[in-house]
Write a protein that holds these residues in place. Structure first.
Motif, mmCIF file in Angstrom:
data_model
loop_
_atom_site.group_PDB
_atom_site.id
_atom_site.type_symbol
_atom_site.label_atom_id
_atom_site.label_comp_id
_atom_site.label_asym_id
_atom_site.label_seq_id
_atom_site.Cartn_x
_atom_site.Cartn_y
_atom_site.Cartn_z
ATOM 1 N N GLU A 124 0.832 -1.201 0.000
ATOM 2 C CA GLU A 124 0.000 0.000 0.000
ATOM 3 C C GLU A 124 0.869 1.254 0.000
ATOM 4 O O GLU A 124 0.668 2.183 -0.797
ATOM 5 N N ASP A 125 1.860 1.295 0.878
ATOM 6 C CA ASP A 125 2.733 2.468 0.967
ATOM 7 C C ASP A 125 3.589 2.616 -0.285
ATOM 8 O O ASP A 125 3.785 3.723 -0.782
ATOM 9 N N GLY A 126 4.098 1.505 -0.798
ATOM 10 C CA GLY A 126 4.934 1.566 -1.991
ATOM 11 C C GLY A 126 4.168 2.116 -3.180
ATOM 12 O O GLY A 126 4.674 2.945 -3.943
ATOM 13 N N ASP B 255 -0.168 -11.842 2.556
ATOM 14 C CA ASP B 255 -0.861 -10.730 3.194
ATOM 15 C C ASP B 255 -2.128 -10.259 2.465
ATOM 16 O O ASP B 255 -2.133 -9.202 1.824
ATOM 17 N N PRO B 256 -3.222 -10.981 2.543
ATOM 18 C CA PRO B 256 -4.431 -10.598 1.813
ATOM 19 C C PRO B 256 -5.047 -9.277 2.267
ATOM 20 O O PRO B 256 -5.788 -8.647 1.507
ATOM 21 N N ASP B 257 -4.725 -8.832 3.469
ATOM 22 C CA ASP B 257 -5.330 -7.610 4.005
ATOM 23 C C ASP B 257 -4.958 -6.367 3.196
ATOM 24 O O ASP B 257 -5.696 -5.382 3.191
ATOM 25 N N LYS B 258 -3.806 -6.409 2.496
ATOM 26 C CA LYS B 258 -3.367 -5.208 1.792
ATOM 27 C C LYS B 258 -4.041 -5.030 0.425
ATOM 28 O O LYS B 258 -3.894 -3.986 -0.208
ATOM 29 N N ARG B 259 -4.777 -6.029 -0.036
ATOM 30 C CA ARG B 259 -5.289 -6.002 -1.409
ATOM 31 C C ARG B 259 -6.283 -4.859 -1.642
ATOM 32 O O ARG B 259 -6.124 -4.057 -2.561
ATOM 33 N N SER B 260 -7.318 -4.782 -0.834
ATOM 34 C CA SER B 260 -8.296 -3.704 -1.013
ATOM 35 C C SER B 260 -7.667 -2.345 -0.717
ATOM 36 O O SER B 260 -8.024 -1.340 -1.336
ATOM 37 N N LYS B 261 -6.696 -2.328 0.204
ATOM 38 C CA LYS B 261 -6.026 -1.067 0.529
ATOM 39 C C LYS B 261 -5.224 -0.546 -0.659
ATOM 40 O O LYS B 261 -5.204 0.661 -0.932
ATOM 41 N N MET B 262 -4.569 -1.454 -1.370
ATOM 42 C CA MET B 262 -3.839 -1.041 -2.567
ATOM 43 C C MET B 262 -4.819 -0.567 -3.638
ATOM 44 O O MET B 262 -4.549 0.388 -4.373
ATOM 45 N N GLY B 263 -5.991 -1.206 -3.708
ATOM 46 C CA GLY B 263 -7.016 -0.754 -4.635
ATOM 47 C C GLY B 263 -7.479 0.661 -4.315
ATOM 48 O O GLY B 263 -7.673 1.486 -5.219
ATOM 49 N N GLN B 264 -7.637 0.960 -3.033
ATOM 50 C CA GLN B 264 -8.046 2.302 -2.619
ATOM 51 C C GLN B 264 -7.001 3.348 -3.000
ATOM 52 O O GLN B 264 -7.334 4.448 -3.459
ATOM 53 N N VAL B 265 -5.735 3.000 -2.817
ATOM 54 C CA VAL B 265 -4.653 3.917 -3.186
ATOM 55 C C VAL B 265 -4.689 4.198 -4.683
ATOM 56 O O VAL B 265 -4.590 5.357 -5.124
ATOM 57 N N ALA B 266 -4.847 3.142 -5.485
ATOM 58 C CA ALA B 266 -4.886 3.310 -6.935
ATOM 59 C C ALA B 266 -6.068 4.181 -7.352
ATOM 60 O O ALA B 266 -5.932 5.081 -8.195
ATOM 61 N N ALA B 267 -7.241 3.933 -6.769
ATOM 62 C CA ALA B 267 -8.438 4.705 -7.119
ATOM 63 C C ALA B 267 -8.282 6.177 -6.752
ATOM 64 O O ALA B 267 -8.746 7.068 -7.466
ATOM 65 N N LYS B 268 -7.591 6.430 -5.651
ATOM 66 C CA LYS B 268 -7.424 7.801 -5.171
ATOM 67 C C LYS B 268 -6.389 8.582 -5.966
ATOM 68 O O LYS B 268 -6.587 9.772 -6.265
ATOM 69 N N GLY C 178 -11.458 -2.190 -3.310
ATOM 70 C CA GLY C 178 -10.930 -0.851 -3.069
ATOM 71 C C GLY C 178 -11.018 0.069 -4.269
ATOM 72 O O GLY C 178 -10.907 1.291 -4.123
ATOM 73 N N CYS C 179 -11.184 -0.489 -5.463
ATOM 74 C CA CYS C 179 -11.273 0.334 -6.682
ATOM 75 C C CYS C 179 -12.331 -0.246 -7.610
ATOM 76 O O CYS C 179 -12.003 -0.806 -8.673
ATOM 77 N N PRO C 180 -13.612 -0.154 -7.213
ATOM 78 C CA PRO C 180 -14.691 -0.812 -7.960
ATOM 79 C C PRO C 180 -14.877 -0.319 -9.388
ATOM 80 O O PRO C 180 -15.473 -1.032 -10.207
ATOM 81 N N ASP C 181 -14.370 0.861 -9.711
ATOM 82 C CA ASP C 181 -14.521 1.395 -11.066
ATOM 83 C C ASP C 181 -13.362 1.015 -11.983
ATOM 84 O O ASP C 181 -13.320 1.436 -13.145
ATOM 85 N N ALA C 182 -12.423 0.247 -11.475
ATOM 86 C CA ALA C 182 -11.262 -0.141 -12.274
ATOM 87 C C ALA C 182 -11.652 -1.151 -13.353
ATOM 88 O O ALA C 182 -12.674 -1.832 -13.255
ATOM 89 N N THR C 183 -10.801 -1.258 -14.364
ATOM 90 C CA THR C 183 -10.945 -2.286 -15.398
ATOM 91 C C THR C 183 -10.224 -3.543 -14.929
ATOM 92 O O THR C 183 -9.091 -3.471 -14.446
ATOM 93 N N GLU C 184 -10.848 -4.691 -15.085
ATOM 94 C CA GLU C 184 -10.243 -5.960 -14.673
ATOM 95 C C GLU C 184 -9.797 -6.741 -15.906
ATOM 96 O O GLU C 184 -10.613 -7.078 -16.761
ATOM 97 N N ILE C 185 -8.497 -7.011 -16.005
ATOM 98 C CA ILE C 185 -7.941 -7.826 -17.094
ATOM 99 C C ILE C 185 -6.945 -8.789 -16.470
ATOM 100 O O ILE C 185 -5.840 -8.402 -16.087
#
Length: 474
Positions: free
Chosen positions: A342-344, A371-384, A411-418
């Motif tokens: 998330e921080d990186g 570490d599955p806990d960081k997944r949605s957090k990284m999504g939030q960072v990307a969305a922001k 964490g980033c529901p509007d992202a494109t999934e590929i």
């Protein structure tokens, strides 16, 4: 060397040491180490069949060969490795922290080399030395591989070496028999919570480098930008160590101002009370932080200030760390970076923003079995922080890749999934307009993608080059 010199009750000669029963040869000591995945004692019979001369382990065992019982067999293993493969460069710096270790030790190697020293560094990216590059399998190698590397570097004439110190390596005593000249700390953010129970456990593993392994009269360089750095600095000062504080809030090396340019930065530093302005030929604020950590370690290991500052203006980037992999025909750059926390990811996206007039697009995923806990957090960072987000696969390992992507997308529901990473990279490039920027995060320098137990050849940099050619940008 004999077994007696390693602590056994035997004068038989020793030809090698390993904790992998498959590598045992006649005359070897086999270390049957308890592990998080399997217990090395299960493989003692196999080691004996391969010719093991002696066994190191824990607990009461009746064996047909000399046996050394140890309450801390990993520590004993490291101490044996240091005796069997003796010798190390005169100056040895160990660098720990969550993000920035690889870049910092490489920058320190470059500063030393600029100053005329025979310098090397090693860690995640392998060994970089005057005789060339060679790979390593772990950030902090197994104790035997570590001491073999140090001994080889000394034999090659290397006088100054910098190494990465991972929390796993510190927790598992891999560095305990190394003679450390100076130590450094970059930062601490969420990572490796599949191994560590919580943030405190993670921090204390890192702190071992300073509290137990670095001599009390050896200097340490600590980035005090975060609360963990400030806490560590206080711990070291209470221990009587000479602490150099660096970073935006550093008392000894303070970053005063950063002015981004297209592919460089004008940086004003206050070094030991004096202002210096340099042009750092690297993009990204996090590279400034890595550079000042390297600068501090250079100073405490005897490099004069003017030479070290001049070296900063001649630095070149590290593979997979904000690496410019190419650009479109309209000049939109494409960067590949190892950011996998998330921080990186936060630091990476914030770093490219000042260099980008248009949109920032990011392609990333998260690794499986980690570490599955960081997944949605990284999504939030990307969305922001990004204007466009494409969620793809990283190293799924033994998990269902679709489930990992689903967790990120929370964490980033509007992202494109590929899911196909190569296709995701191509899509990212297709979206680039003039003055935009594409960032591909997570794998950096890696040359393979881990799916199940197989490693499939895959390089983000190569995929970028192929996609640019396919899409008519080359």
């Amino acid at each position: 060397m004999t077994l007696r010199e390693l602590g056994f009750e035997s004068d038989a000669p020793v030809t090698g040491l390993t904790c992998d029963s498959r590598e045992v040869k006649p005359g070897y000591v086999f270390a049957a180490l308890p592990g998080t995945v399997t217990d090395g004692r299960k493989y003692i019979e196999s080691a004996l069949e391969n010719g093991a001369e002696a066994i190191l382990s824990t607990g009461a065992l009746e064996l047909p060969v000399p046996y050394l019982k140890s309450s801390e067999p990993r520590l004993s293993y490291a101490q044996m490795a240091a005796k069997l493969y003796a010798g190390q460069p005169q100056t040895l710096v160990a660098m720990t922290g969550t993000n920035g270790k690889s870049s910092t030790v490489e920058f320190l190697r470059q500063i030393w080399a600029f100053a005329g020293k025979q310098a090397a560094c090693f860690g995640t990216l392998g060994v970089q030395a005057p005789k060339g590059y060679r790979p390593l399998t772990h950030t902090t190698p197994d104790a035997v591989a570590l001491h073999k590397t140090l001994s080889e570097l000394k034999d090659e004439g290397v006088t100054h070496a910098a190494m990465e110190a991972s929390s796993h390596g510190l927790d598992q005593y891999r560095l305990d028999a190394v003679k450390i000249t100076a130590a450094g700390f970059t930062n601490l953010t969420q990572d490796h919570f599949d191994y560590h129970s919580d943030a405190e456990d993670y921090f204390m593993a890192k702190a071992r480098l300073f509290a137990e392994l670095t001599p009390s009269d050896a200097p340490v360089v600590i980035n005090t930008n975060d609360a963990y750095g400030q806490r560590l600095a206080q711990m070291c000062e209470e221990r009587g160590q000479g602490v150099m504080q660096v970073g935006w809030s550093g008392q000894d090396i303070r970053i005063d101002e950063v002015m981004p340019r297209a592919s460089s930065q004008i940086v004003t530093l206050v070094v030991e009370g004096e202002r210096h302005k340099i042009e750092l030929p690297l993009a990204g604020e996090f590279q400034v932080l890595n550079a000042v950590s390297a600068l501090g370690l250079a100073l405490v290991t005897g490099i004069d200030k003017i030479t070290a500052l001049k070296a900063l203006e001649n630095l070149h980037g590290v593979a997979g760390r904000m690496e410019r992999a190419g650009q479109t025909k309209d000049g939109a750059p494409i960067f590949v970076d190892f950011a996998h926390t998330e921080d990186g990811l936060d630091k990476l996206l914030r770093s490219v923003r000042p260099h980008t007039m248009g949109d920032v697009i990011v392609v990333f995923g998260c690794g499986g079995d980690r570490d599955p806990d960081k997944r949605s957090k990284m999504g939030q960072v990307a969305a922001k922080l990004a204007d466009g987000v494409i969620v793809t696969d990283d190293n799924p390992r033994n998990e269902d890749a679709a489930n990992i992507r689903k967790a990120v997308l929370v964490g980033c529901p509007d992202a494109t999934e590929i899911g196909d990473r190569a296709e995701a990279i191509r899509e990212g490039i297709k979206r680039l307009k003039p003055q935009d920027c594409l960032v591909i995060a997570g794998k950096g320098h890696e040359q393979g993608q881990i799916v199940g137990t197989k490693v499939i050849p895959f390089s983000d940099v190569d995929q970028v080059k192929w996609a640019l050619k396919e899409l008519g940008h080359v």
